[in-house]
Scaffold this motif. Structure first.
Motif, short mmCIF file in Angstrom:
data_model
loop_
_atom_site.label_atom_id
_atom_site.label_comp_id
_atom_site.label_asym_id
_atom_site.label_seq_id
_atom_site.Cartn_x
_atom_site.Cartn_y
_atom_site.Cartn_z
N ASN A 54 68.25 67.50 24.57
CA ASN A 54 68.89 67.07 25.81
C ASN A 54 69.07 65.56 25.85
N LEU A 55 68.03 64.84 25.41
CA LEU A 55 68.08 63.38 25.41
C LEU A 55 69.14 62.88 24.42
N SER A 56 69.22 63.48 23.25
CA SER A 56 70.20 63.06 22.24
C SER A 56 71.62 63.35 22.71
N PHE A 57 71.83 64.52 23.32
CA PHE A 57 73.15 64.84 23.87
C PHE A 57 73.53 63.85 24.96
N LEU A 58 72.56 63.50 25.79
CA LEU A 58 72.81 62.52 26.86
C LEU A 58 73.21 61.17 26.28
N GLU A 59 72.52 60.73 25.23
CA GLU A 59 72.82 59.42 24.64
C GLU A 59 74.24 59.39 24.07
N MET A 60 74.68 60.51 23.46
CA MET A 60 76.04 60.55 22.93
C MET A 60 77.07 60.47 24.04
N TRP A 61 76.84 61.20 25.11
CA TRP A 61 77.76 61.19 26.25
C TRP A 61 77.74 59.83 26.94
N TYR A 62 76.55 59.27 27.07
CA TYR A 62 76.34 57.97 27.71
C TYR A 62 77.14 56.89 27.00
N THR A 63 77.04 56.87 25.68
CA THR A 63 77.74 55.87 24.88
C THR A 63 79.25 56.12 24.90
N SER A 64 79.65 57.37 24.81
CA SER A 64 81.08 57.71 24.78
C SER A 64 81.77 57.38 26.10
N ASN A 65 81.00 57.25 27.16
CA ASN A 65 81.57 56.88 28.46
C ASN A 65 81.94 55.41 28.53
N ILE A 66 81.30 54.57 27.70
CA ILE A 66 81.47 53.12 27.81
C ILE A 66 82.12 52.50 26.57
N VAL A 67 81.62 52.85 25.39
CA VAL A 67 82.01 52.13 24.17
C VAL A 67 83.50 52.26 23.83
#
Length: 315
Positions: A67-80
């Motif tokens: 869950n944490l890894s999926f969140l980090e991918m989504w989190y980064t894809s929202n900004i980068v």
């Protein structure tokens, strides 16, 4: 009375200035952030795949890690991706709706990470302090409910902040001196009274950061006390190794939040604030899979098994 050019004009799009104050570094910044983004997506995807395809990793701790890894991918894809675009593009604009959406997902995902880290600390507390009850308490359905509640609660809580924020009118200027739509630079562009919006945002952000942090602190206080009661040094080391990775991630995550929002003073330059913001938008998501991989024997064994039967894994 002098009327400013942007007064009485409703802004329909913002200009994200990003790192335009140092244009000579545009190519370098673009390549650096692109490589870091690839590493973040690759590292977190690897963690997700290892857990999914390795039955020894089908445990509550690694379920929450997925869950944490999926969140980090989504989190980064929202900004980068948008940040990379504005570094090179001449037209560095984002619509008001797009800006609000970016902030909504940013806030929701950041809050979800706080709750997931608290849930993971509870998992470690049960595993170390109540090992006999752990298999009974941390069942599959219970883990799913904990994870789903973390996601749902934070996305719903973010709507409380978004409701008054979306009703604001932006009359100009339209420039946001940042590389993404953060709350503070966004509300400062509104020509309406934002005191209620800021109060709601402060209350909700404090709740989703401080309450989980207090819970994590209490959990690790109990864990530390339990570890110190173990008579053998080998037993203490083994018990601590099961939670050291999570504790490191917690320290990195909350450390970057503190560095971003508490360390910079009102006199700090905006460039310094952007630098601190990079800590939790890029560096934290990149470090998490590294931290969980460096000293994690289970991850090492799962990776070795996957590499040893590579054709079957890729088929």
């Amino acid at each position: 009375m002098v009327t400013l050019p942007w007064e009485n004009q409703t802004v329909v799009e913002f200009v994200l200035k990003g790192f335009s104050s140092i244009p000579e570094l545009n190519i370098f910044l673009f390549m650096t952030f692109l490589v870091l983004n690839i590493l973040i997506i690759s590292g977190n995807t690897l963690i997700v795949l290892l857990v999914l395809f390795s039955s020894p990793l089908h445990t509550p701790m690694y379920f929450f890690l997925v869950n944490l890894s999926f969140l980090e991918m989504w989190y980064t894809s929202n900004i980068v991706p948008k940040m990379l675009l504005i570094i090179l593009a001449r037209r560095k604009t984002i619509s008001v709706a797009g800006c609000l959406a970016q902030f909504y997902f940013f806030g929701s995902l950041a809050a979800t990470e706080c709750l997931l880290l608290a849930v993971m600390s509870y998992d470690r507390y049960l595993a170390i302090c109540q090992p006999l009850h752990y298999p009974i308490l941390m069942t599959g359905p219970f883990c799913i409910r904990l994870a789903a509640s973390s996601w749902l609660c934070c996305f719903l809580l973010a709507t409380i902040t978004m409701a008054p924020l979306s009703r604001l009118t932006f009359c100009g200027p339209s420039e946001i001196d940042h590389f993404f739509c953060d709350f503070a630079p966004l509300v400062h562009l509104s020509c309406m009274d934002t005191s209620l919006t800021e109060m709601i945002a402060y209350a909700t952000s404090s709740a989703v950061t401080l309450i989980p942090l207090l819970f994590i602190t209490a959990s690790y206080s109990c864990i530390l006390a339990a570890i110190l009661r173990i008579p053998s040094g080998t037993g203490r080391q083994k018990a601590f190794s099961t939670c050291s990775s999570h504790l490191t991630v917690v320290m990195v995550f909350y450390g970057t939040l503190i560095a971003t929002y508490l360390v910079p003073s009102a006199n700090s330059s905006q460039l310094l604030c952007k630098g601190f913001s990079l800590l939790y938008t890029i560096l934290t998501p990149m470090f998490n899979p590294i931290i969980y991989s460096l000293r994690n024997r289970d991850i090492h064994e799962a990776l070795k098994k996957c590499l040893s039967k590579k054709p079957g894994f890729l088929r």
